[in-house]
Design an enzyme around this catalytic site. Structure first.
Site, mmCIF file in Angstrom:
data_model
loop_
_atom_site.group_PDB
_atom_site.id
_atom_site.type_symbol
_atom_site.label_atom_id
_atom_site.label_comp_id
_atom_site.label_asym_id
_atom_site.label_seq_id
_atom_site.Cartn_x
_atom_site.Cartn_y
_atom_site.Cartn_z
ATOM 1 N N LEU A 121 -10.115 -49.211 -1.616
ATOM 2 C CA LEU A 121 -10.963 -50.181 -0.256
ATOM 3 C C LEU A 121 -11.794 -50.466 -1.203
ATOM 4 O O LEU A 121 -11.975 -51.598 -0.965
ATOM 5 C CB LEU A 121 -10.629 -49.019 1.183
ATOM 6 C CG LEU A 121 -11.716 -49.481 2.007
ATOM 7 C CD1 LEU A 121 -11.337 -50.795 2.471
ATOM 8 C CD2 LEU A 121 -12.445 -48.730 3.008
ATOM 9 N N GLU A 359 -16.373 -41.978 2.023
ATOM 10 C CA GLU A 359 -14.927 -41.709 3.278
ATOM 11 C C GLU A 359 -16.355 -42.000 4.265
ATOM 12 O O GLU A 359 -16.220 -41.924 5.964
ATOM 13 C CB GLU A 359 -14.302 -40.883 3.105
ATOM 14 C CG GLU A 359 -12.993 -40.668 1.966
ATOM 15 C CD GLU A 359 -12.438 -40.000 2.505
ATOM 16 O OE1 GLU A 359 -11.809 -39.892 4.504
ATOM 17 O OE2 GLU A 359 -11.147 -39.255 2.060
HETATM 18 C C1 LIG Z 1 -16.395 -40.034 -6.348
HETATM 19 C C2 LIG Z 1 -16.139 -41.005 -5.514
HETATM 20 C C3 LIG Z 1 -15.130 -40.989 -4.883
HETATM 21 C C4 LIG Z 1 -14.494 -41.843 -4.280
HETATM 22 N N1 LIG Z 1 -13.207 -42.195 -3.637
HETATM 23 C C5 LIG Z 1 -12.913 -43.511 -3.616
HETATM 24 C C6 LIG Z 1 -11.517 -43.791 -3.163
HETATM 25 O O1 LIG Z 1 -10.788 -42.737 -3.000
HETATM 26 N N2 LIG Z 1 -11.266 -44.724 -2.593
HETATM 27 C C7 LIG Z 1 -12.290 -46.187 -2.153
HETATM 28 O O2 LIG Z 1 -11.615 -46.603 -1.247
HETATM 29 N N3 LIG Z 1 -13.577 -45.498 -2.615
HETATM 30 C C8 LIG Z 1 -13.809 -44.841 -2.887
HETATM 31 N N4 LIG Z 1 -15.094 -43.828 -3.202
HETATM 32 C C9 LIG Z 1 -16.183 -45.172 -2.508
HETATM 33 C C10 LIG Z 1 -17.130 -44.568 -1.068
HETATM 34 O O3 LIG Z 1 -15.885 -44.810 -0.061
HETATM 35 C C11 LIG Z 1 -17.912 -45.114 -2.313
HETATM 36 O O4 LIG Z 1 -19.087 -45.184 -2.660
HETATM 37 C C12 LIG Z 1 -18.759 -45.574 -0.362
HETATM 38 O O5 LIG Z 1 -18.396 -45.875 0.681
HETATM 39 C C13 LIG Z 1 -20.098 -45.996 -0.518
HETATM 40 O O6 LIG Z 1 -20.253 -47.739 -0.877
HETATM 41 P P1 LIG Z 1 -21.138 -48.076 -1.879
HETATM 42 O O7 LIG Z 1 -21.079 -46.965 -3.302
HETATM 43 O O8 LIG Z 1 -21.266 -49.448 -2.096
HETATM 44 O O9 LIG Z 1 -22.922 -47.648 -1.455
HETATM 45 P P2 LIG Z 1 -23.357 -49.080 -0.504
HETATM 46 O O10 LIG Z 1 -22.209 -49.436 0.561
HETATM 47 O O11 LIG Z 1 -23.676 -50.260 -1.542
HETATM 48 O O12 LIG Z 1 -24.272 -48.355 0.578
HETATM 49 C C14 LIG Z 1 -25.887 -48.125 -0.523
HETATM 50 C C15 LIG Z 1 -26.295 -47.323 0.610
HETATM 51 O O13 LIG Z 1 -27.038 -47.802 1.443
HETATM 52 C C16 LIG Z 1 -26.542 -47.465 2.880
HETATM 53 N N5 LIG Z 1 -25.837 -48.347 3.767
HETATM 54 C C17 LIG Z 1 -25.157 -49.677 3.392
HETATM 55 N N6 LIG Z 1 -24.869 -50.203 4.718
HETATM 56 C C18 LIG Z 1 -26.158 -50.011 5.147
HETATM 57 C C19 LIG Z 1 -26.311 -50.365 6.656
HETATM 58 N N7 LIG Z 1 -25.521 -51.052 7.806
HETATM 59 N N8 LIG Z 1 -27.116 -49.375 7.428
HETATM 60 C C20 LIG Z 1 -27.924 -48.372 6.729
HETATM 61 N N9 LIG Z 1 -27.654 -48.061 5.568
HETATM 62 C C21 LIG Z 1 -26.561 -48.695 4.779
HETATM 63 C C22 LIG Z 1 -25.844 -46.803 2.096
HETATM 64 O O14 LIG Z 1 -25.175 -45.863 3.679
HETATM 65 C C23 LIG Z 1 -25.985 -45.499 1.131
HETATM 66 O O15 LIG Z 1 -27.034 -44.926 1.496
HETATM 67 C C24 LIG Z 1 -15.580 -42.870 -3.766
HETATM 68 C C25 LIG Z 1 -16.685 -42.825 -4.542
HETATM 69 C C26 LIG Z 1 -17.092 -41.740 -5.281
HETATM 70 C C27 LIG Z 1 -18.220 -41.814 -5.567
#
Ligand SMILES: Cc1cc2nc3c(=O)[nH]c(=O)nc-3n(C[C@H](O)[C@H](O)[C@H](O)COP(=O)(O)OP(=O)(O)OC[C@H]3O[C@@H](n4cnc5c(N)ncnc54)[C@H](O)[C@@H]3O)c2cc1C
Length: 375
Positions: A121, A359
């Site tokens: 995703l 997640e």
């Molecule tokens: C080791 C690892 C394994 C993973 N495995 C998978 C996988 O198998 N499949 C998959 O699809 N993804 C996977 N992910 C992705 C993971 O789900 C995302 O990293 C996560 O959803 C956060 O997205 P982002 O990193 O873009 O952070 P961002 O969305 O950019 O968020 C950055 C910060 O801003 C905060 N934030 C964002 N929007 C808001 C809001 N509206 N209000 C308040 N705070 C907010 C967040 O909580 C966070 O603290 C994985 C990530 C890692 C690190």
């Protein structure tokens, strides 16, 4: 718990101790995927625990799944994230929403653990805001043409089957998104670089690139435009698995701390005889018990086919914070020894952090919970 639950818990506990514990530090150091161990987990039925036996699954309930997840995560959170993704993000969604042909072709080998799956995703520009999908699945009649990049994909290289979320009709925003089953061998699909991570270093996290990958229409899960709903429903259940992972990391660190505090002496008595350490242990055990009850509640509601969205988000929110707090205290109880690899708790402290990120981050869980409360 039923006798079956207790048997599953014991089997997972025994497996973790005999097969995962040896080598867990080395795998973490060298970022080595636990391939052999995952094969053995598959043979024991841990990779498709909740799937109907007619599709090669274990036919167990969600309580059994979280019990096994806790035990595996106590020892090796890298192995448990692979298990969690395969069980709850890949098998569960395929069984619930896939066509009969998709179940025959893809769910059967995934549920038996013959192959591993990945759930794709996240993108460089779409994490918490999963509606901003830039990966395109252009409708070409009998197939979609897939182009784009996915980020942070667990089981990224070790998987053979990938569920990829992609935008088909951008003007319809999230209602134009599809979920497609992509095979690793499909031309145009390239596994990108492996991430060098702070924690769960044995797990296999990669970016993925798709260039003009032809995906047959028969590989779309559900109706046209169902992809976003598919992803969100799947993640709601997946959160229970990650909450159980967080619980396991915490309870593993607690058990090591309890043992260590009875062995290590300071000022002429064991650490456990100092009230300051006793109070730490009391806080850790209380937090873990509370987290476990939330995890079990979410699993129970899911098994009863009741609404579990709020309960799952609460379980993940709370258990992941408990994992942070308990592992930090575990390092403290171990003193200098807690800061070196040999004693495991520093790894657990690093592993705990991810449970607040993937997640759905902690902030996203609070959004889900408050949305449910204010409905
Ligand atoms: C080791 C690892 C394994 C993973 N495995 C998978 C996988 O198998 N499949 C998959 O699809 N993804 C996977 N992910 C992705 C993971 O789900 C995302 O990293 C996560 O959803 C956060 O997205 P982002 O990193 O873009 O952070 P961002 O969305 O950019 O968020 C950055 C910060 O801003 C905060 N934030 C964002 N929007 C808001 C809001 N509206 N209000 C308040 N705070 C907010 C967040 O909580 C966070 O603290 C994985 C990530 C890692 C690190």
């Amino acid at each position: 718990m039923t006798e079956e639950h207790l048997a599953v818990q014991q089997a997972a506990r025994d497996f973790a101790k005999s097969e995962l514990l040896p080598g867990v530090i080395e795998r973490d150091t060298h970022q080595k995927f636990p391939a052999e161990q995952i094969k053995k987990m598959a043979a024991l039925g841990f990779m498709g625990m909740m799937v109907d036996p007619k599709y090669n699954g274990g036919g167990l309930d969600t309580i059994s799944y979280v019990l096994a997840m806790e035990e595996i995560s106590k020892v090796d959170a890298s192995a448990s994230v692979c298990m969690s993704v395969n069980n709850s993000l890949v098998c569960w969604g395929l069984e619930k929403f896939g066509s009969e042909e998709q179940k025959e072709k893809y769910l059967k080998p995934l549920a038996s653990g013959e192959v591993i799956g990945a759930f794709c995703l996240s993108e460089p520009e779409a994490g918490s805001d999963a509606t901003s999908q830039r990966t395109r699945a252009e409708d070409k009649g009998d197939h979609y043409l897939l182009n784009g990049t996915k980020n942070w994909i667990t089981n990224g290289n070790s998987a053979s089957i990938y569920i990829v979320i992609a935008q088909t009709e951008p003007e319809k925003r999230h209602k134009g998104i599809n979920a497609l089953i992509v095979e690793k061998e499909m031309p145009g699909f390239v596994v990108g670089r492996k991430e060098d991570k702070m924690g769960i270093r044995g797990s296999d996290t990669h970016s993925l690139m798709f260039t003009d990958v032809k995906v047959p229409k028969a590989n779309r899960i559900g109706e046209e435009g169902f992809g976003f709903t598919f992803a969100m429903s799947t993640l709601n259940g997946g959160r229970i698995g990650i909450a159980a992972q967080a619980l396991g990391i915490a309870s593993g660190a607690y058990e090591l701390s309890l043992r260590y505090s009875k062995e290590r002496k300071a000022f002429g008595k064991t650490l456990a005889e100092h009230q300051a350490i006793q109070f730490k242990l009391a806080d850790m055990a209380t937090q873990i018990d509370a987290a476990r009850l939330l995890v079990w509640k979410a699993a129970y509601l899911k098994d009863q086919k009741k609404d579990f969205v709020k309960a799952a988000a609460m379980a993940k929110l709370f258990a992941s914070q408990v994992a942070q707090d308990v592992t930090t205290e575990a390092v403290q109880i171990h003193g200098g020894y807690g800061f070196v690899k040999e004693f495991h708790v520093e790894r657990m402290m690093r592993d705990a952090k991810i449970t607040q990120i993937y997640e759905g981050t902690t902030e996203i869980q609070k959004m889900v919970i408050s949305r449910e409360l204010l409905r």
